[in-house]
Write a protein that holds these residues in place. Structure first.
Motif, mmCIF file in Angstrom:
data_model
loop_
_atom_site.group_PDB
_atom_site.id
_atom_site.type_symbol
_atom_site.label_atom_id
_atom_site.label_comp_id
_atom_site.label_asym_id
_atom_site.label_seq_id
_atom_site.Cartn_x
_atom_site.Cartn_y
_atom_site.Cartn_z
ATOM 1 N N ASN A 1 0.831 -1.205 0.000
ATOM 2 C CA ASN A 1 0.000 0.000 0.000
ATOM 3 C C ASN A 1 0.872 1.265 0.000
ATOM 4 O OD1 ASN A 1 0.444 1.051 2.722
ATOM 5 N ND2 ASN A 1 -0.816 -0.643 3.472
ATOM 6 N N GLY A 2 0.228 2.384 -0.243
ATOM 7 C CA GLY A 2 0.960 3.640 -0.352
ATOM 8 C C GLY A 2 1.722 4.039 0.895
ATOM 9 N N LEU A 3 1.179 3.731 2.068
ATOM 10 C CA LEU A 3 1.897 4.070 3.301
ATOM 11 C C LEU A 3 3.175 3.256 3.436
ATOM 12 C CD1 LEU A 3 -1.123 4.466 5.747
ATOM 13 C CD2 LEU A 3 0.269 6.282 4.715
ATOM 14 N N GLU A 4 3.149 1.992 3.015
ATOM 15 C CA GLU A 4 4.367 1.170 3.035
ATOM 16 C C GLU A 4 5.406 1.728 2.062
ATOM 17 O OE1 GLU A 4 2.746 -3.290 4.021
ATOM 18 O OE2 GLU A 4 2.340 -2.499 2.024
ATOM 19 N N VAL A 5 4.939 2.167 0.901
ATOM 20 C CA VAL A 5 5.842 2.761 -0.096
ATOM 21 C C VAL A 5 6.475 4.026 0.476
ATOM 22 C CG1 VAL A 5 5.962 3.853 -2.376
ATOM 23 C CG2 VAL A 5 4.618 1.755 -2.067
ATOM 24 N N ILE B 1 10.474 4.956 1.130
ATOM 25 C CA ILE B 1 11.104 6.135 0.512
ATOM 26 C C ILE B 1 11.780 6.987 1.584
ATOM 27 C CG2 ILE B 1 10.629 8.335 -0.655
ATOM 28 C CD1 ILE B 1 8.316 6.836 -2.120
ATOM 29 N N ARG B 2 11.052 7.275 2.659
ATOM 30 C CA ARG B 2 11.588 8.134 3.723
ATOM 31 C C ARG B 2 12.682 7.441 4.527
ATOM 32 N NH1 ARG B 2 10.102 11.702 0.854
ATOM 33 N NH2 ARG B 2 8.286 13.006 1.282
ATOM 34 N N GLY B 3 12.730 6.124 4.499
ATOM 35 C CA GLY B 3 13.729 5.382 5.265
ATOM 36 C C GLY B 3 15.076 5.237 4.578
ATOM 37 N N ASN B 4 15.211 5.753 3.362
ATOM 38 C CA ASN B 4 16.460 5.635 2.616
ATOM 39 C C ASN B 4 17.024 7.030 2.369
ATOM 40 O OD1 ASN B 4 18.199 5.567 0.140
ATOM 41 N ND2 ASN B 4 17.733 3.391 0.255
ATOM 42 N N GLU B 5 18.276 7.259 2.758
ATOM 43 C CA GLU B 5 18.853 8.608 2.633
ATOM 44 C C GLU B 5 18.914 9.104 1.190
ATOM 45 O OE1 GLU B 5 23.628 8.319 2.519
ATOM 46 O OE2 GLU B 5 22.748 7.876 4.477
ATOM 47 N N GLY C 1 -0.033 9.185 7.019
ATOM 48 C CA GLY C 1 0.654 9.802 5.886
ATOM 49 C C GLY C 1 1.585 10.917 6.326
ATOM 50 N N TYR C 2 1.089 11.795 7.180
ATOM 51 C CA TYR C 2 1.933 12.890 7.665
ATOM 52 C C TYR C 2 3.000 12.398 8.639
ATOM 53 C CZ TYR C 2 -0.546 16.546 5.235
ATOM 54 O OH TYR C 2 -1.058 17.343 4.249
ATOM 55 N N ARG C 3 2.659 11.428 9.460
ATOM 56 C CA ARG C 3 3.655 10.881 10.393
ATOM 57 C C ARG C 3 4.827 10.262 9.639
ATOM 58 N NH1 ARG C 3 5.567 6.578 12.761
ATOM 59 N NH2 ARG C 3 4.279 5.053 11.700
ATOM 60 N N LEU C 4 4.530 9.634 8.503
ATOM 61 C CA LEU C 4 5.584 8.992 7.709
ATOM 62 C C LEU C 4 6.302 9.972 6.779
ATOM 63 C CD1 LEU C 4 3.775 5.631 6.864
ATOM 64 C CD2 LEU C 4 5.689 5.969 8.451
ATOM 65 N N GLY C 5 5.825 11.209 6.679
ATOM 66 C CA GLY C 5 6.581 12.222 5.945
ATOM 67 C C GLY C 5 6.044 12.659 4.600
ATOM 68 N N THR C 6 4.740 12.473 4.342
ATOM 69 C CA THR C 6 4.223 12.994 3.079
ATOM 70 C C THR C 6 4.343 14.515 3.065
ATOM 71 O OG1 THR C 6 2.399 12.914 1.488
ATOM 72 C CG2 THR C 6 1.791 13.231 3.785
ATOM 73 N N ASN C 7 4.507 15.079 1.884
ATOM 74 C CA ASN C 7 4.568 16.530 1.749
ATOM 75 C C ASN C 7 3.177 17.145 1.680
ATOM 76 O OD1 ASN C 7 7.183 15.397 0.241
ATOM 77 N ND2 ASN C 7 7.623 17.359 1.217
#
Length: 147
Positions: free
Chosen positions: A74-78, A82-86, A108-114
């Motif tokens: 799902n999109g949250l896993e994606v 993305i956010r976990g890789n420098e 979504g916001y907790r995981l870093g969506t813009n």
């Protein structure tokens, strides 16, 4: 002034929504290059250059338009990957989804969506939303340098 290739990755499994997004992005010349992933696993393969995407041109997308309700991952896993890789953590990611669930917005916001945008139901509203997102994130926004 450096001219940057505007490279958008659209991650969407709905044929109708995908067709509309591509039409709007192309009609308004909001990207020089548009890649499409139809599920979360394909999106991650594209971003991290694996599987059928292992030989794609280098460079991160300028913008990722990401649906949440996707097959495989799902999109949250994606977004979390993305956010976990420098190398990919700073790519602008806009969640564009039909989900109004408070938990999805929060995660979504907790995981870093813009940005988190709920897809408008009407055709004209949806087209206008995609155009506005594209103009801001692909043309106006200045992301950190591509690695």
């Amino acid at each position: 002034m450096e001219i940057r290739l505007k490279h958008v990755l659209v991650v969407e499994d709905s044929e109708n929504d995908l067709e509309l997004m591509l039409d709007v992005l192309e009609e308004h010349k909001l990207a020089n290059k548009i890649a499409v992933a139809r599920d979360g696993a394909e999106a991650l393969a594209y971003i991290f250059k694996s599987g059928k995407w292992k030989d794609r041109e280098s460079g991160n997308p300028t913008l990722i338009l990401l649906d949440l309700k996707l097959p495989k991952r799902n999109g949250l896993e994606v977004l979390k990957e993305i956010r976990g890789n420098e190398l990919t953590a700073n790519i602008p990611v806009v969640i564009l989804t039909s989900s109004k669930e408070e938990q999805d917005v929060y995660e979504g916001y907790r995981l870093g969506t813009n940005a988190y945008v709920v897809k408008p139901v009407g055709f004209e509203d949806f087209a206008r939303a995609v155009k506005t997102l594209g103009i801001f994130w692909a043309l106006i926004n200045q992301p950190p340098g591509n690695k």
